[in-house]
Design a protein around this motif. Sequence first.
Motif, mmCIF file in Angstrom:
data_model
loop_
_atom_site.group_PDB
_atom_site.id
_atom_site.type_symbol
_atom_site.label_atom_id
_atom_site.label_comp_id
_atom_site.label_asym_id
_atom_site.label_seq_id
_atom_site.Cartn_x
_atom_site.Cartn_y
_atom_site.Cartn_z
ATOM 1 N N LYS A 260 35.893 29.409 39.738
ATOM 2 C CA LYS A 260 34.846 28.651 39.218
ATOM 3 C C LYS A 260 34.498 27.818 40.157
ATOM 4 C CE LYS A 260 31.986 28.484 35.338
ATOM 5 N NZ LYS A 260 31.151 28.262 34.860
ATOM 6 N N GLY A 261 33.862 28.465 41.214
ATOM 7 C CA GLY A 261 33.512 26.566 42.324
ATOM 8 C C GLY A 261 34.493 27.256 43.683
ATOM 9 N N SER A 262 34.897 26.146 44.600
ATOM 10 C CA SER A 262 35.569 25.890 45.379
ATOM 11 C C SER A 262 37.129 25.030 44.429
ATOM 12 C CB SER A 262 35.053 25.433 47.220
ATOM 13 O OG SER A 262 34.546 24.169 46.850
ATOM 14 N N LYS A 263 36.078 24.045 43.979
ATOM 15 C CA LYS A 263 37.213 23.434 43.615
ATOM 16 C C LYS A 263 37.758 22.951 42.054
ATOM 17 C CE LYS A 263 38.438 21.118 47.056
ATOM 18 N NZ LYS A 263 39.651 20.992 48.031
ATOM 19 N N GLY A 264 37.167 24.352 42.173
ATOM 20 C CA GLY A 264 36.669 24.753 39.972
ATOM 21 C C GLY A 264 38.223 25.348 39.761
ATOM 22 N N ILE A 265 37.924 25.414 38.462
ATOM 23 C CA ILE A 265 38.969 26.058 37.012
ATOM 24 C C ILE A 265 39.494 27.011 37.809
ATOM 25 C CG2 ILE A 265 39.701 26.728 34.895
ATOM 26 C CD1 ILE A 265 37.975 24.059 33.952
ATOM 27 N N THR A 266 40.670 27.177 37.999
ATOM 28 C CA THR A 266 41.207 29.158 38.367
ATOM 29 C C THR A 266 41.573 29.535 36.751
ATOM 30 O OG1 THR A 266 43.159 27.787 40.318
ATOM 31 C CG2 THR A 266 43.578 30.576 39.326
ATOM 32 N N TYR A 267 40.877 31.116 36.372
ATOM 33 C CA TYR A 267 40.845 32.114 35.823
ATOM 34 C C TYR A 267 41.225 32.894 35.982
ATOM 35 C CZ TYR A 267 37.101 29.106 34.069
ATOM 36 O OH TYR A 267 36.302 27.616 33.536
ATOM 37 N N ALA A 268 41.897 33.777 34.872
ATOM 38 C CA ALA A 268 42.542 34.982 34.873
ATOM 39 C C ALA A 268 41.952 36.278 34.071
ATOM 40 C CB ALA A 268 44.298 35.225 34.971
ATOM 41 N N CYS A 269 41.503 36.911 34.702
ATOM 42 C CA CYS A 269 41.204 38.151 33.704
ATOM 43 C C CYS A 269 41.503 39.699 34.161
ATOM 44 C CB CYS A 269 39.662 37.735 34.096
ATOM 45 S SG CYS A 269 38.929 39.476 32.258
ATOM 46 N N GLY A 270 42.613 40.434 33.120
ATOM 47 C CA GLY A 270 42.639 41.898 33.395
ATOM 48 C C GLY A 270 40.948 42.967 34.145
ATOM 49 N N VAL A 271 40.221 42.666 33.903
ATOM 50 C CA VAL A 271 39.035 43.037 34.865
ATOM 51 C C VAL A 271 38.697 42.288 35.492
ATOM 52 C CG1 VAL A 271 36.644 43.190 34.599
ATOM 53 C CG2 VAL A 271 37.572 43.347 32.478
ATOM 54 N N ARG A 272 38.508 42.858 36.451
ATOM 55 C CA ARG A 272 37.716 42.787 37.780
ATOM 56 C C ARG A 272 36.746 41.528 38.236
ATOM 57 N NH1 ARG A 272 38.669 45.026 43.561
ATOM 58 N NH2 ARG A 272 37.874 42.724 45.433
ATOM 59 N N ARG A 273 36.527 40.700 39.056
ATOM 60 C CA ARG A 273 35.014 40.215 38.965
ATOM 61 C C ARG A 273 34.055 40.527 39.355
ATOM 62 N NH1 ARG A 273 33.128 34.334 41.643
ATOM 63 N NH2 ARG A 273 35.001 35.478 43.168
ATOM 64 N N LYS A 274 32.486 40.909 39.213
ATOM 65 C CA LYS A 274 31.500 41.405 39.944
ATOM 66 C C LYS A 274 31.141 40.234 40.607
ATOM 67 C CE LYS A 274 32.806 46.447 38.995
ATOM 68 N NZ LYS A 274 32.163 47.028 38.575
ATOM 69 N N CYS A 275 30.853 39.854 41.515
ATOM 70 C CA CYS A 275 28.988 38.722 41.855
ATOM 71 C C CYS A 275 28.066 39.431 41.746
ATOM 72 C CB CYS A 275 29.126 38.001 43.083
ATOM 73 S SG CYS A 275 31.498 36.782 42.369
ATOM 74 N N ARG A 276 26.952 38.880 41.149
ATOM 75 C CA ARG A 276 25.756 39.676 41.371
ATOM 76 C C ARG A 276 25.300 39.359 42.772
ATOM 77 N NH1 ARG A 276 22.643 36.925 37.049
ATOM 78 N NH2 ARG A 276 24.483 35.028 37.599
ATOM 79 N N ASP A 277 25.399 41.075 44.103
ATOM 80 C CA ASP A 277 24.770 40.943 44.979
ATOM 81 C C ASP A 277 23.261 40.778 45.262
ATOM 82 O OD1 ASP A 277 23.340 42.813 47.523
ATOM 83 O OD2 ASP A 277 25.956 42.584 47.572
ATOM 84 N N PRO A 278 22.707 39.981 46.173
ATOM 85 C CA PRO A 278 21.505 39.774 45.993
ATOM 86 C C PRO A 278 20.979 41.420 45.996
ATOM 87 C CG PRO A 278 22.158 38.348 47.563
ATOM 88 C CD PRO A 278 23.534 39.297 47.119
#
Length: 367
Positions: A260-278
Motif C-alpha cells: 500500500k504505497g511504494s514504501k508501505g505495508i505489504t499485504y496478502a490476500c486470496g483475492v487479487r487486488r483490483k485498482c479502479r481504472d480512471p
Amino acid sequence: MVVTTGFFPDDAKFELLGDAMKKSQITYELFSVALLILDKEDRLSIVIKPADAEKRTDATLSISVPDSVPFLTEAEAVSHVLNRHLDKFFDTVEVETEAPKGSFLMVARCKRTGAILGSPTHHSYQKTLRDHHARTCPNAPFDRFKADLEMVREPEAIEAWKKSMSTRTEYAPKDRQEGEPERLESMDAARGFLLAFRREATVISRNQVRFPGRLLAEMPPGPLRDCVRYALDRQRDFPLDTANGIRGRLRKEGFHLYKKGSKGITYACGVRRKCRDPKSSFSDAMQKIFDCLDKTSGIQGKDVTLAVAGETADDAAKARVLADLNFLIGEGYIAKLHDSRLFAQPVLSTQAQAKEEAANEDATEEK
C-alpha cells in the motif's frame, strides 16, 4: 551462535490456514501472517545450518533417525538414540555377577538423576560414569558432569550399590545377522555396534537439516536448542526474515501480495487486488461506497453501510449496501483487514497497476 536458523510454514498446517484465509477474503499484513505461523511451534518447519557452513563445506549436523531430532554432533545423536530408543535395537538381559568385595568409604551419586554410580576406588567407576553421562546428559561437558557428582558416605547407599553390582545388563541385538555379536556387555559396546552395523538406522549427517517445529520441545537442553529458541524469539519480536521467506509460498498457494504505497505495508490476500481504472465506471450505489472510503479510510463495514444508506434507512436498503460492499470486497476493489477495517484500492490505470505488481514480485521487506 552454533547454527543459522530459518522458519517456514509446515505444509499441512499452512494448507489448512491458507484455505481459511482465502475463504474469509480478508486482507492480512504480511508480518501478521508471519506472526501467525510463528505463534505455534507445530505450524513451523525449521531449517538449520552450521554457523560456519559458508566457510567450511564439510560442516554438518547429525540427525537421530528414529525420531528426526537434530544434533550438533554424531556422538550426541547416537547418545540420544541409546537413551530414547534402545528397545528398537536391543533386548536387555540381566546377568548375575559377583558383587564388589572390599571396604568402600563412599559412592558417587548423580544429582540430576539420583542414580548411585559407584565407588571412585572401584575398577568399573570411570566406565560407569561414561555410560551414565552418555545416556543422561551428553550435551554437558564430561568434566562438568563429573564435578557435579555428590559423594555419599551412608552405609545404606554403599550397600545398595554393591547389591546393584551383583547383576549386569547386557544387550542382545535385535534382527541379528550372521557375523554380528550375540551379546554386548556395556553401553559403549552397544554404541559401537550401532555405528558398525546399524548406522543408517541410527544417525545420518547433513549440511542442512529441516525438521518439524513440534520437535523443538523434544530437543535436549544445550547450545543447539538454545540457539534455535533464541532465533525464534527474535522473529516473534520482528518477523522480517520469516515474512520474506514465506512470500514465495504464499504466491504458490494462490495469494496475491502488494504494498500500500511504494514504501508501505505489504499485504496478502486470496483475492487479487483490483485498482479502479480512471476509465472504469460503477453503479451509483457502489460509487457512493468508494466516495465514503476515499473520504474516511479504515472504517468498519457497518459505518460504511450507515453512511451510504443513511441513518433512517430500512433494513432492505442497508442489506443492498452490504451486498454491494461484499461484492466489491470479493472482486478485490476493497480490502477488508483482519480487524474489519476497510479501505478502497486506489484509482490507477491498468498499465500502472501491472507495472506496480511486477515490482512487487521482486520486492522484499526491509528494516
